[in-house]
Scaffold this motif. Structure first.
Motif, PDB file in Angstrom:
ATOM      1  N   UNK A 169      20.388 -36.820 -24.619  1.00 57.43           N
ATOM      2  CA  UNK A 169      19.717 -35.968 -25.599  1.00 57.43           C
ATOM      3  C   UNK A 169      18.569 -35.186 -24.967  1.00 57.43           C
ATOM      4  N   UNK A 170      18.434 -33.940 -25.386  1.00 53.45           N
ATOM      5  CA  UNK A 170      17.268 -33.140 -24.981  1.00 53.45           C
ATOM      6  C   UNK A 170      16.574 -32.522 -26.194  1.00 53.45           C
ATOM      7  N   UNK A 171      16.868 -33.067 -27.369  1.00 56.45           N
ATOM      8  CA  UNK A 171      16.062 -32.771 -28.545  1.00 56.45           C
ATOM      9  C   UNK A 171      16.337 -31.470 -29.285  1.00 56.45           C
ATOM     10  N   UNK A 172      15.712 -31.386 -30.454  1.00 55.86           N
ATOM     11  CA  UNK A 172      15.706 -30.169 -31.258  1.00 55.86           C
ATOM     12  C   UNK A 172      14.463 -29.371 -30.876  1.00 55.86           C
ATOM     13  N   UNK A 173      14.628 -28.071 -30.729  1.00 56.27           N
ATOM     14  CA  UNK A 173      13.618 -27.262 -30.060  1.00 56.27           C
ATOM     15  C   UNK A 173      12.726 -26.500 -31.039  1.00 56.27           C
ATOM     16  N   UNK A 174      11.480 -26.307 -30.611  1.00 50.99           N
ATOM     17  CA  UNK A 174      10.475 -25.614 -31.406  1.00 50.99           C
ATOM     18  C   UNK A 174       9.762 -24.581 -30.533  1.00 50.99           C
ATOM     19  N   UNK A 175       9.100 -23.637 -31.170  1.00 55.90           N
ATOM     20  CA  UNK A 175       8.449 -22.534 -30.457  1.00 55.90           C
ATOM     21  C   UNK A 175       6.959 -22.811 -30.296  1.00 55.90           C
ATOM     22  N   UNK A 176       6.450 -22.583 -29.096  1.00 56.06           N
ATOM     23  CA  UNK A 176       5.003 -22.591 -28.876  1.00 56.06           C
ATOM     24  C   UNK A 176       4.592 -21.239 -28.317  1.00 56.06           C
ATOM     25  N   UNK A 177       3.324 -20.862 -28.534  1.00 56.57           N
ATOM     26  CA  UNK A 177       2.830 -19.601 -27.975  1.00 56.57           C
ATOM     27  C   UNK A 177       1.305 -19.572 -28.015  1.00 56.57           C
ATOM     28  N   UNK A 178       0.742 -18.540 -27.429  1.00 56.69           N
ATOM     29  CA  UNK A 178      -0.715 -18.394 -27.362  1.00 56.69           C
ATOM     30  C   UNK A 178      -1.233 -17.227 -28.189  1.00 56.69           C
ATOM     31  N   UNK A 179      -0.413 -16.699 -29.097  1.00 60.87           N
ATOM     32  CA  UNK A 179      -0.812 -15.516 -29.861  1.00 60.87           C
ATOM     33  C   UNK A 179      -1.144 -15.866 -31.308  1.00 60.87           C
ATOM     34  N   UNK A 180      -0.215 -16.550 -31.987  1.00 57.41           N
ATOM     35  CA  UNK A 180      -0.418 -16.852 -33.401  1.00 57.41           C
ATOM     36  C   UNK A 180       0.624 -17.861 -33.864  1.00 57.41           C
ATOM     37  N   UNK A 181       0.404 -18.524 -34.993  1.00 51.34           N
ATOM     38  CA  UNK A 181       1.441 -19.389 -35.548  1.00 51.34           C
ATOM     39  C   UNK A 181       2.669 -18.552 -35.926  1.00 51.34           C
ATOM     40  N   UNK A 182       3.840 -19.111 -35.686  1.00 51.45           N
ATOM     41  CA  UNK A 182       5.091 -18.439 -36.064  1.00 51.45           C
ATOM     42  C   UNK A 182       5.515 -19.006 -37.411  1.00 51.45           C
ATOM     43  N   UNK A 183       5.360 -18.202 -38.440  1.00 45.85           N
ATOM     44  CA  UNK A 183       5.682 -18.652 -39.797  1.00 45.85           C
ATOM     45  C   UNK A 183       6.913 -17.958 -40.360  1.00 45.85           C
ATOM     46  N   UNK A 184       7.248 -16.793 -39.850  1.00 44.93           N
ATOM     47  CA  UNK A 184       8.419 -16.034 -40.292  1.00 44.93           C
ATOM     48  C   UNK A 184       8.975 -15.290 -39.088  1.00 44.93           C
ATOM     49  N   UNK A 185      10.251 -14.878 -39.125  1.00 42.76           N
ATOM     50  CA  UNK A 185      10.846 -14.221 -37.957  1.00 42.76           C
ATOM     51  C   UNK A 185      10.030 -13.043 -37.432  1.00 42.76           C
ATOM     52  N   UNK A 186       9.416 -12.297 -38.324  1.00 43.47           N
ATOM     53  CA  UNK A 186       8.657 -11.120 -37.901  1.00 43.47           C
ATOM     54  C   UNK A 186       7.486 -11.467 -36.979  1.00 43.47           C
ATOM     55  N   UNK A 187       7.017 -12.715 -37.052  1.00 46.03           N
ATOM     56  CA  UNK A 187       5.904 -13.117 -36.195  1.00 46.03           C
ATOM     57  C   UNK A 187       6.297 -13.159 -34.719  1.00 46.03           C
ATOM     58  N   UNK A 188       7.607 -13.162 -34.448  1.00 51.73           N
ATOM     59  CA  UNK A 188       8.079 -13.189 -33.068  1.00 51.73           C
ATOM     60  C   UNK A 188       8.278 -11.793 -32.474  1.00 51.73           C
ATOM     61  N   UNK A 189       8.128 -10.761 -33.293  1.00 50.42           N
ATOM     62  CA  UNK A 189       8.388  -9.403 -32.831  1.00 50.42           C
ATOM     63  C   UNK A 189       7.614  -9.091 -31.552  1.00 50.42           C
ATOM     64  N   UNK A 190       8.343  -8.783 -30.498  1.00 52.07           N
ATOM     65  CA  UNK A 190       7.729  -8.349 -29.252  1.00 52.07           C
ATOM     66  C   UNK A 190       7.141  -9.429 -28.383  1.00 52.07           C
ATOM     67  N   UNK A 191       7.070 -10.684 -28.849  1.00 53.79           N
ATOM     68  CA  UNK A 191       6.494 -11.746 -28.032  1.00 53.79           C
ATOM     69  C   UNK A 191       7.430 -12.083 -26.861  1.00 53.79           C
ATOM     70  N   UNK A 192       6.840 -12.266 -25.682  1.00 53.40           N
ATOM     71  CA  UNK A 192       7.608 -12.686 -24.517  1.00 53.40           C
ATOM     72  C   UNK A 192       7.754 -14.201 -24.561  1.00 53.40           C
ATOM     73  N   UNK A 193       8.971 -14.657 -24.853  1.00 55.70           N
ATOM     74  CA  UNK A 193       9.241 -16.080 -24.991  1.00 55.70           C
ATOM     75  C   UNK A 193      10.138 -16.531 -23.849  1.00 55.70           C
ATOM     76  N   UNK A 194       9.623 -17.460 -23.052  1.00 64.22           N
ATOM     77  CA  UNK A 194      10.461 -18.006 -21.983  1.00 64.22           C
ATOM     78  C   UNK A 194      11.617 -18.780 -22.601  1.00 64.22           C
ATOM     79  N   UNK A 195      12.824 -18.544 -22.090  1.00 61.60           N
ATOM     80  CA  UNK A 195      13.997 -19.315 -22.469  1.00 61.60           C
ATOM     81  C   UNK A 195      14.621 -19.877 -21.198  1.00 61.60           C
ATOM     82  N   UNK A 196      15.468 -20.877 -21.331  1.00 58.07           N
ATOM     83  CA  UNK A 196      16.275 -21.268 -20.174  1.00 58.07           C
ATOM     84  C   UNK A 196      17.214 -20.108 -19.812  1.00 58.07           C
ATOM     85  N   UNK A 197      17.823 -20.161 -18.631  1.00 60.00           N
ATOM     86  CA  UNK A 197      18.832 -19.153 -18.282  1.00 60.00           C
ATOM     87  C   UNK A 197      20.126 -19.436 -19.044  1.00 60.00           C
ATOM     88  N   UNK A 198      20.071 -19.204 -20.337  1.00 57.24           N
ATOM     89  CA  UNK A 198      21.098 -19.647 -21.282  1.00 57.24           C
ATOM     90  C   UNK A 198      21.366 -18.517 -22.268  1.00 57.24           C
TER      91      UNK A 198
END
Length: 322
Positions: A138-167
């Motif tokens: 198991x490697x768990x259910x995933x959640x988002x962290x960031x240094x800009x603001x709490x993510x409460x709705x999809x629009x809060x992610x607009x334009x944020x650079x989010x590291x992902x695995x090469x997936x």
């Protein structure tokens, strides 16, 4: 003449050694359930084979990161890896289907699906690509962290650079959510967050905590957007070089260590959340329905590519198949 693969990628006759040593790599930090399960796996193999097979575990990517491990295993120069779902999908793309957005309502649901015919299908596909799938940790259910603001709705992610695995699956999810997904090896992530190369990342809490990512992140939003397994893989070349009794011992040890890993993963979230709150991280819950709606196109795209497997996984997750 019987051959065995040993530490340092040397090829020697088994009669020349009292024990064969097989190298195993993984990317997790000490204290992570993957680290602890890998150590247990090594102990179980040694015990079951009367120390005729020893597993030399290299955590923190000591013997190569996940991508390097896949290459080395297919060449037969590395024996084992507790790898990642996303990286494994670069060789066997169908592994990505386990990460369809909001697919599983709980970790036990994910395990039931992987332990059924979905896992059987992935095992066959792995072997076609030079890899033996020993277990699905198991490697768990995933959640988002960031240094800009709490993510409460999809629009809060607009334009944020989010590291992902090469997936590809994770990239598709964050593109659908309006973020700027930035694939990057896990070993590079802490520095990238610290230096502001990326705004945030996504991982289960156990990975965030054990790799100290919470030290360089202000907000963690409990999006629960996807699941990740830890495929425990072995080089088919190395596997085929071993006697059947050693193969059986390795297989059984991988499954037993997997039970430990899954239990540890299930217990991790609440304890680690409390510790990270004490360290100053701000957590927030989210209404998942808008995120589910925003990522529905991901299902359409992947169903077009792998219709039978996507339907198999979705039906199993909903309890219509075992």
């Amino acid at each position: 003449m019987k051959y065995a693969f040993v530490a340092g990628s040397m090829l020697v006759t088994s009669s020349a050694l009292a024990a064969q040593t097989l190298q195993m790599t993984h990317s997790a930090a000490e204290g992570n359930p993957k680290w602890e399960a890998s150590e247990l796996f090594a102990e179980l193999v040694q015990e079951a084979t009367d120390a005729e097979i020893r597993i030399d575990v290299g955590g923190n990517s000591q013997y190569g990161d996940d991508m390097e491990a896949l290459t080395q295993m297919r060449l037969g120069t590395l024996a084992l890896s507790a790898n990642s779902q996303g990286t494994t999908s670069s060789v066997v793309p169908q592994f990505s289907v386990l990460g369809l957005p909001f697919l599983f309502d709980s970790l036990p649901t994910a395990w039931r699906v992987m332990d059924g015919k979905v896992g059987d299908e992935l095992k066959k596909l792995a072997e076609q690509n030079g890899l033996v799938l020993l277990a699905m940790w198991d490697n768990g259910i995933r959640h988002v962290s960031n240094n800009v603001k709490p993510i409460e709705k999809p629009e809060d992610l607009d334009g944020l650079k989010i590291r992902t695995p090469p997936d590809e699956m994770t990239v598709d999810i964050f593109e659908a959510l309006g973020a700027n997904p930035t694939p990057m090896n896990f070993s590079e992530l802490y520095i990238a967050l610290q230096q502001g190369v990326v705004d945030g990342q996504e991982n289960p809490l156990m990975n965030i905590y054990s790799s100290k990512l919470h030290e360089v992140q202000d907000y963690i939003s409990m999006t629960g957007h996807k699941y990740e397994s830890t495929p425990v893989l072995m080089s088919k070349m190395v596997w085929d070089s071993l006697a059947p009794e050693y193969q059986e011992a390795i297989q059984e040890a991988a499954l037993e260590a997997g039970e430990f890993n899954r239990k540890a993963s299930l217990e991790a979230d609440e304890e680690l959340k409390s510790q990270m709150i004490e360290a100053g991280v701000e957590f927030n819950e989210v209404d998942k329905q808008p995120f589910v709606q925003a990522t529905s196109s991901v299902y359409d795209a992947w169903r077009e590519e792998y219709p039978e497997l996507v339907d198999m996984v979705v039906e199993a997750a909903q309890g219509d198949a075992q």
